[in-house]
Design a protein around this motif. Sequence first.
Motif, PDB file in Angstrom:
ATOM      1  N   ALA A 247       3.433  14.142 -12.163  1.00  0.00           N
ATOM      2  CA  ALA A 247       3.614  14.257 -13.614  1.00  0.00           C
ATOM      3  C   ALA A 247       2.337  14.757 -14.301  1.00  0.00           C
ATOM      4  CB  ALA A 247       4.036  12.908 -14.198  1.00  0.00           C
ATOM      5  N   GLY A 248       1.262  14.974 -13.518  1.00  0.00           N
ATOM      6  CA  GLY A 248       0.027  15.523 -14.063  1.00  0.00           C
ATOM      7  C   GLY A 248      -0.934  14.508 -14.635  1.00  0.00           C
ATOM      8  N   ASN A 249      -0.730  13.218 -14.314  1.00  0.00           N
ATOM      9  CA  ASN A 249      -1.575  12.182 -14.893  1.00  0.00           C
ATOM     10  C   ASN A 249      -1.843  11.097 -13.854  1.00  0.00           C
ATOM     11  OD1 ASN A 249      -3.007  10.944 -16.958  1.00  0.00           O
ATOM     12  ND2 ASN A 249      -1.248   9.747 -17.616  1.00  0.00           N
ATOM     13  N   PRO A 250      -2.932  11.212 -13.084  1.00  0.00           N
ATOM     14  CA  PRO A 250      -3.209  10.176 -12.085  1.00  0.00           C
ATOM     15  C   PRO A 250      -3.261   8.793 -12.742  1.00  0.00           C
ATOM     16  CG  PRO A 250      -4.740  12.009 -11.861  1.00  0.00           C
ATOM     17  CD  PRO A 250      -3.971  12.226 -13.135  1.00  0.00           C
ATOM     18  N   PRO A 251      -2.746   7.775 -12.054  1.00  0.00           N
ATOM     19  CA  PRO A 251      -2.670   6.445 -12.677  1.00  0.00           C
ATOM     20  C   PRO A 251      -4.022   5.739 -12.741  1.00  0.00           C
ATOM     21  CG  PRO A 251      -1.992   6.311 -10.394  1.00  0.00           C
ATOM     22  CD  PRO A 251      -2.220   7.775 -10.699  1.00  0.00           C
ATOM     23  N   THR A 252      -4.087   4.796 -13.644  1.00  0.00           N
ATOM     24  CA  THR A 252      -5.211   3.863 -13.694  1.00  0.00           C
ATOM     25  C   THR A 252      -4.831   2.645 -12.856  1.00  0.00           C
ATOM     26  OG1 THR A 252      -4.351   2.640 -15.587  1.00  0.00           O
ATOM     27  CG2 THR A 252      -5.745   4.574 -16.073  1.00  0.00           C
ATOM     28  N   PRO A 253      -5.793   1.795 -12.514  1.00  0.00           N
ATOM     29  CA  PRO A 253      -5.436   0.539 -11.840  1.00  0.00           C
ATOM     30  C   PRO A 253      -4.423  -0.274 -12.658  1.00  0.00           C
ATOM     31  CG  PRO A 253      -7.774   0.936 -11.596  1.00  0.00           C
ATOM     32  CD  PRO A 253      -7.252   1.982 -12.555  1.00  0.00           C
ATOM     33  N   GLY A 254      -4.543  -0.253 -13.977  1.00  0.00           N
ATOM     34  CA  GLY A 254      -3.585  -0.964 -14.835  1.00  0.00           C
ATOM     35  C   GLY A 254      -2.177  -0.409 -14.711  1.00  0.00           C
ATOM     36  N   ASP A 255      -2.076   0.933 -14.630  1.00  0.00           N
ATOM     37  CA  ASP A 255      -0.761   1.553 -14.440  1.00  0.00           C
ATOM     38  C   ASP A 255      -0.124   1.043 -13.143  1.00  0.00           C
ATOM     39  OD1 ASP A 255      -1.014   3.214 -16.736  1.00  0.00           O
ATOM     40  OD2 ASP A 255      -1.967   4.814 -15.546  1.00  0.00           O
ATOM     41  N   LEU A 256      -0.924   1.013 -12.083  1.00  0.00           N
ATOM     42  CA  LEU A 256      -0.404   0.545 -10.788  1.00  0.00           C
ATOM     43  C   LEU A 256      -0.014  -0.924 -10.859  1.00  0.00           C
ATOM     44  CD1 LEU A 256      -2.852   2.309  -8.325  1.00  0.00           C
ATOM     45  CD2 LEU A 256      -0.454   2.849  -8.745  1.00  0.00           C
ATOM     46  N   SER A 257      -0.843  -1.718 -11.490  1.00  0.00           N
ATOM     47  CA  SER A 257      -0.564  -3.145 -11.617  1.00  0.00           C
ATOM     48  C   SER A 257       0.767  -3.377 -12.319  1.00  0.00           C
ATOM     49  CB  SER A 257      -1.706  -3.815 -12.389  1.00  0.00           C
ATOM     50  OG  SER A 257      -1.495  -5.196 -12.493  1.00  0.00           O
TER      51      SER A 257
ATOM     52  N   ASP B  83       0.837  -1.196   0.000  1.00  0.00           N
ATOM     53  CA  ASP B  83       0.000   0.000   0.000  1.00  0.00           C
ATOM     54  C   ASP B  83       0.878   1.255   0.000  1.00  0.00           C
ATOM     55  OD1 ASP B  83      -1.933  -1.916   0.274  1.00  0.00           O
ATOM     56  OD2 ASP B  83      -2.575  -1.310   2.271  1.00  0.00           O
ATOM     57  N   MET B  84       1.935   1.236   0.789  1.00  0.00           N
ATOM     58  CA  MET B  84       2.837   2.385   0.847  1.00  0.00           C
ATOM     59  C   MET B  84       3.556   2.570  -0.487  1.00  0.00           C
ATOM     60  SD  MET B  84       3.960   1.944   4.828  1.00  0.00           S
ATOM     61  CE  MET B  84       5.456   2.814   4.721  1.00  0.00           C
ATOM     62  N   ASN B  85       3.958   1.466  -1.105  1.00  0.00           N
ATOM     63  CA  ASN B  85       4.581   1.560  -2.433  1.00  0.00           C
ATOM     64  C   ASN B  85       3.589   2.117  -3.451  1.00  0.00           C
ATOM     65  OD1 ASN B  85       7.047   0.551  -1.579  1.00  0.00           O
ATOM     66  ND2 ASN B  85       6.552  -1.546  -2.111  1.00  0.00           N
ATOM     67  N   ALA B  86       2.331   1.692  -3.354  1.00  0.00           N
ATOM     68  CA  ALA B  86       1.313   2.181  -4.284  1.00  0.00           C
ATOM     69  C   ALA B  86       1.108   3.679  -4.119  1.00  0.00           C
ATOM     70  CB  ALA B  86      -0.004   1.442  -4.058  1.00  0.00           C
TER      71      ALA B  86
ATOM     72  N   SER C   9      -0.826  -8.648  -9.805  1.00  0.00           N
ATOM     73  CA  SER C   9      -1.924  -9.161 -10.627  1.00  0.00           C
ATOM     74  C   SER C   9      -3.117  -8.221 -10.496  1.00  0.00           C
ATOM     75  CB  SER C   9      -2.320 -10.561 -10.150  1.00  0.00           C
ATOM     76  OG  SER C   9      -2.886 -10.476  -8.851  1.00  0.00           O
ATOM     77  N   SER C  10      -4.058  -8.354 -11.416  1.00  0.00           N
ATOM     78  CA  SER C  10      -5.268  -7.524 -11.336  1.00  0.00           C
ATOM     79  C   SER C  10      -6.028  -7.757 -10.027  1.00  0.00           C
ATOM     80  CB  SER C  10      -6.185  -7.791 -12.540  1.00  0.00           C
ATOM     81  OG  SER C  10      -5.589  -7.270 -13.705  1.00  0.00           O
ATOM     82  N   PRO C  11      -6.213  -9.016  -9.585  1.00  0.00           N
ATOM     83  CA  PRO C  11      -6.904  -9.213  -8.310  1.00  0.00           C
ATOM     84  C   PRO C  11      -6.145  -8.614  -7.118  1.00  0.00           C
ATOM     85  CG  PRO C  11      -6.909 -11.258  -9.572  1.00  0.00           C
ATOM     86  CD  PRO C  11      -6.006 -10.295 -10.288  1.00  0.00           C
ATOM     87  N   ALA C  12      -4.814  -8.724  -7.119  1.00  0.00           N
ATOM     88  CA  ALA C  12      -4.024  -8.145  -6.020  1.00  0.00           C
ATOM     89  C   ALA C  12      -4.119  -6.619  -6.045  1.00  0.00           C
ATOM     90  CB  ALA C  12      -2.569  -8.588  -6.115  1.00  0.00           C
ATOM     91  N   THR C  13      -4.124  -6.044  -7.239  1.00  0.00           N
ATOM     92  CA  THR C  13      -4.266  -4.584  -7.360  1.00  0.00           C
ATOM     93  C   THR C  13      -5.631  -4.146  -6.851  1.00  0.00           C
ATOM     94  OG1 THR C  13      -2.742  -4.541  -9.238  1.00  0.00           O
ATOM     95  CG2 THR C  13      -4.203  -2.641  -8.967  1.00  0.00           C
ATOM     96  N   SER C  14      -6.670  -4.862  -7.221  1.00  0.00           N
ATOM     97  CA  SER C  14      -8.016  -4.519  -6.757  1.00  0.00           C
ATOM     98  C   SER C  14      -8.118  -4.606  -5.240  1.00  0.00           C
ATOM     99  CB  SER C  14      -9.056  -5.447  -7.387  1.00  0.00           C
ATOM    100  OG  SER C  14      -9.155  -5.204  -8.766  1.00  0.00           O
ATOM    101  N   ALA C  15      -7.547  -5.660  -4.661  1.00  0.00           N
ATOM    102  CA  ALA C  15      -7.583  -5.807  -3.197  1.00  0.00           C
ATOM    103  C   ALA C  15      -6.839  -4.658  -2.518  1.00  0.00           C
ATOM    104  CB  ALA C  15      -6.994  -7.155  -2.786  1.00  0.00           C
ATOM    105  N   MET C  16      -5.696  -4.289  -3.075  1.00  0.00           N
ATOM    106  CA  MET C  16      -4.910  -3.195  -2.520  1.00  0.00           C
ATOM    107  C   MET C  16      -5.687  -1.885  -2.609  1.00  0.00           C
ATOM    108  SD  MET C  16      -1.496  -1.476  -4.055  1.00  0.00           S
ATOM    109  CE  MET C  16      -2.472  -1.064  -5.484  1.00  0.00           C
ATOM    110  N   LEU C  17      -6.298  -1.622  -3.764  1.00  0.00           N
ATOM    111  CA  LEU C  17      -7.069  -0.390  -3.928  1.00  0.00           C
ATOM    112  C   LEU C  17      -8.271  -0.368  -2.992  1.00  0.00           C
ATOM    113  CD1 LEU C  17      -6.854   0.058  -7.805  1.00  0.00           C
ATOM    114  CD2 LEU C  17      -5.667   1.389  -6.028  1.00  0.00           C
ATOM    115  N   ASP C  18      -8.895  -1.518  -2.784  1.00  0.00           N
ATOM    116  CA  ASP C  18     -10.002  -1.596  -1.823  1.00  0.00           C
ATOM    117  C   ASP C  18      -9.527  -1.221  -0.422  1.00  0.00           C
ATOM    118  OD1 ASP C  18     -11.737  -2.400  -3.842  1.00  0.00           O
ATOM    119  OD2 ASP C  18     -11.662  -4.538  -3.285  1.00  0.00           O
ATOM    120  N   ARG C  19      -8.364  -1.735  -0.018  1.00  0.00           N
ATOM    121  CA  ARG C  19      -7.814  -1.398   1.315  1.00  0.00           C
ATOM    122  C   ARG C  19      -7.545   0.095   1.430  1.00  0.00           C
ATOM    123  NH1 ARG C  19      -4.408  -5.884   0.409  1.00  0.00           N
ATOM    124  NH2 ARG C  19      -2.652  -4.502  -0.041  1.00  0.00           N
ATOM    125  N   LEU C  20      -6.887   0.652   0.392  1.00  0.00           N
ATOM    126  CA  LEU C  20      -6.553   2.076   0.415  1.00  0.00           C
ATOM    127  C   LEU C  20      -7.812   2.951   0.425  1.00  0.00           C
ATOM    128  CD1 LEU C  20      -3.531   2.084  -2.051  1.00  0.00           C
ATOM    129  CD2 LEU C  20      -3.451   2.566   0.411  1.00  0.00           C
TER     130      LEU C  20
END
Length: 154
Positions: free
Chosen positions: A50-60, A37-40, A66-77
């Motif tokens: 840089a003026g461009n908020p990331p998408t979940p795909g960018d973070l992944s 979460d801190m890395n994210a 993985s997409s499921p791990a990214t989704s779980a992380m975003l849910d926590r955040l």
Amino acid sequence: MDPAAAFELVLLLQQFGQASDRYVESTGTRHKTHRTDMNALAVIMRFERAGNPPTPGDLSRTLQLSSPATSAMLDRLERVGHIERLRIDKDRRVVRIKMTPKAQADGRAMFAPLAARMMEVISTYTDEEVKLVSRFMADAAAGVDRARNDAEHP
């Protein structure tokens, strides 16, 4: 180049990385925050600067999750109030991740002591030395990324 001095520098870089990891672990434990979460949040901050908020795909891709791990992380955040998922593009299907003021305040609380100590260290160097070390650190980070890519695609 002196091979022994170069090897010693590599060992010092390893020690710096390990010390940084220890700081993140202890700070994360105190604030009940996962390392991922801190890395994210750091990645989100870099994209926002840089003026461009990331998408979940960018973070992944950036965090190599993985997409499921990214989704779980975003849910926590999102649950702890550190991010918002926004549809701000013309294509309303695109979700962008933005840090909240709470995330920024919590980040300052977690990392202000580290930043202060790092600034103390940096202040002992001349401007030219800081430029040289900055160039080296950027090159070293790029070298690590190239080594990771080489290991993934032998």
